[in-house]
Design a protein around this motif. Structure first.
Motif, short mmCIF file in Angstrom:
data_model
loop_
_atom_site.label_atom_id
_atom_site.label_comp_id
_atom_site.label_asym_id
_atom_site.label_seq_id
_atom_site.Cartn_x
_atom_site.Cartn_y
_atom_site.Cartn_z
N PRO A 193 7.89 15.87 -15.78
CA PRO A 193 9.36 15.92 -15.76
C PRO A 193 9.96 15.15 -14.59
CG PRO A 193 8.41 18.06 -15.20
CD PRO A 193 7.28 17.20 -15.67
N GLU A 194 9.18 14.90 -13.55
CA GLU A 194 9.68 14.15 -12.40
C GLU A 194 9.77 12.64 -12.69
OE1 GLU A 194 8.24 17.98 -11.40
OE2 GLU A 194 7.05 16.30 -12.20
N CYS A 233 14.12 21.02 -21.10
CA CYS A 233 13.85 21.67 -19.83
C CYS A 233 14.39 20.82 -18.68
CB CYS A 233 12.33 21.86 -19.63
SG CYS A 233 11.46 20.32 -19.28
N CYS A 234 14.17 21.31 -17.51
CA CYS A 234 14.11 20.48 -16.31
C CYS A 234 15.39 19.72 -15.99
CB CYS A 234 12.95 19.48 -16.43
SG CYS A 234 11.44 20.17 -17.13
N SER A 235 16.40 20.43 -15.55
CA SER A 235 17.67 19.79 -15.17
C SER A 235 17.45 18.82 -14.00
CB SER A 235 18.68 20.86 -14.75
OG SER A 235 19.00 21.70 -15.82
N TYR A 236 18.18 17.72 -14.06
CA TYR A 236 18.14 16.76 -12.94
C TYR A 236 19.53 16.15 -12.78
CZ TYR A 236 18.06 12.83 -16.25
OH TYR A 236 18.38 11.92 -17.23
N ALA A 246 21.73 16.65 -16.12
CA ALA A 246 21.16 16.31 -17.43
C ALA A 246 19.86 17.08 -17.62
CB ALA A 246 20.91 14.82 -17.52
N THR A 247 19.40 17.16 -18.84
CA THR A 247 18.12 17.82 -19.13
C THR A 247 17.20 16.85 -19.86
OG1 THR A 247 18.98 18.71 -21.21
CG2 THR A 247 19.13 20.12 -19.27
N ILE A 266 2.12 16.64 -23.86
CA ILE A 266 3.58 16.72 -23.84
C ILE A 266 4.12 15.50 -23.08
CG2 ILE A 266 5.59 18.01 -23.02
CD1 ILE A 266 4.18 19.42 -25.28
N VAL A 267 5.18 14.90 -23.64
CA VAL A 267 5.87 13.83 -22.93
C VAL A 267 7.34 14.23 -22.78
CG1 VAL A 267 4.33 11.98 -23.65
CG2 VAL A 267 6.29 12.54 -25.07
N TYR A 268 7.98 13.68 -21.75
CA TYR A 268 9.34 14.04 -21.39
C TYR A 268 10.25 12.81 -21.51
CZ TYR A 268 6.93 18.07 -19.38
OH TYR A 268 6.13 19.18 -19.21
#
Length: 287
Positions: A193-194, A233-236, A246-247, A266-268
């Motif tokens: 996610p980073e 997931c994973c707000s930034y 954004a998510t 899994i890919v983001y």
């Protein structure tokens, strides 16, 4: 001697009738499987039909359609080519060969097929709509809108949304993903996610751009990957997100590694922001 000759002729006609009926039986069974979503079984039955009667264009065409639905686009195009050889005036085959060519990034070939379908039938609503989508993908909005308007005029309910977008001058800029040309060397790219894949918003919306990216990926053996969205997931922080946030969307992808072993990971992806997408480490794209 005459009686023997007559017997041979009758026997030959009986064999021909059995031969034709058997091919038709396999075809009908194959189509039943296709309608029920059993595409691999449908292809196997259509194979047998074609083995017995290779001159029936609809068997080639429908086998090509089943292969296209399984994303076996190159094989589908081979069947569509055979269909055209048998029936050059069949407009549907040009429409669907054009779509398969588009999926393989042969945009010139796709355009030629859509044009041919329209040449065969100047009122072919689906051909105008699909040509409009291709023009839109190629960032040729003005001619895309002409096709969407023509499609709407001919009765396509799908075209209304596109026509509305053509008339809306407030829509933000979009990004089309036509090809993947750069390979990432960062093993975290897309897999964490980073460091997500930033596919941006395309002409058909954000998720459509994510699918466009994933459709262009090939595994280590050159085969299309399978994928499904499994949540977000994973707000930034993002200027394009709601209230500056954004998510990410999470996709489970299934593929084979260079040893032929089936794997999942899994890919983001983010459709809020755009950076030229790259090919994941260990993967390929359409040749």
């Amino acid at each position: 001697m005459m009686k023997r000759t007559g017997l041979i002729v009758c026997t030959m006609f009986a064999l021909i009738n059995t031969y034709a009926q058997t091919a038709e039986d396999f075809y009908n069974q194959g189509m039943k499987k296709a309608y029920s979503g059993e595409l691999e079984a449908a292809i196997a039955l259509l194979d047998k039909s074609i083995e017995l009667n290779a001159d029936e264009y609809v068997a080639w065409y429908n086998r090509g359609m089943a292969k296209a639905m399984l994303r076996r686009e190159k094989e589908a195009i081979e069947d569509f080519n055979r269909t055209i050889a048998l029936y050059p005036g069949y407009k549907k085959v040009y429409l669907n060969r054009g779509t398969s060519r588009k999926h393989l990034t042969d945009y010139d070939g796709a355009m030629a097929d859509y044009n041919k379908a329209i040449e065969l039938d100047s009122s072919y609503v689906d051909a105008y709509y699909n040509r409009g989508l291709l023009y839109e993908l190629l960032d040729k909005k003005e001619v895309a809108c002409l096709d969407f308007n023509k499609s709407l005029e001919l009765g396509s309910y799908k075209a209304q949304k596109k026509v509305d977008q053509c008339n809306d001058t407030t829509l933000p800029a979009t990004h089309s993903i036509l090809r993947l040309t750069e390979k990432s060397t960062d093993e975290t790219y897309g897999f964490t996610p980073e460091n997500p894949i930033k596919s941006g918003t395309g002409p058909n919306g954000g998720p459509a751009n994510q699918r466009a990216y994933l459709n262009l990926l090939r595994d280590a053996l050159g085969n299309p990957i399978a994928y499904e969205r499994v949540g977000n997931c994973c707000s930034y922080k993002s200027e394009n997100g709601l209230l500056g946030l954004a998510t990410l969307d999470k996709y489970r992808i299934t593929y084979k590694n260079d040893k032929g072993e089936q794997k999942e990971t899994i890919v983001y992806l983010s459709f809020y922001d755009f950076e030229t997408p790259e090919i994941l480490v260990g993967f390929n794209t359409i040749n």
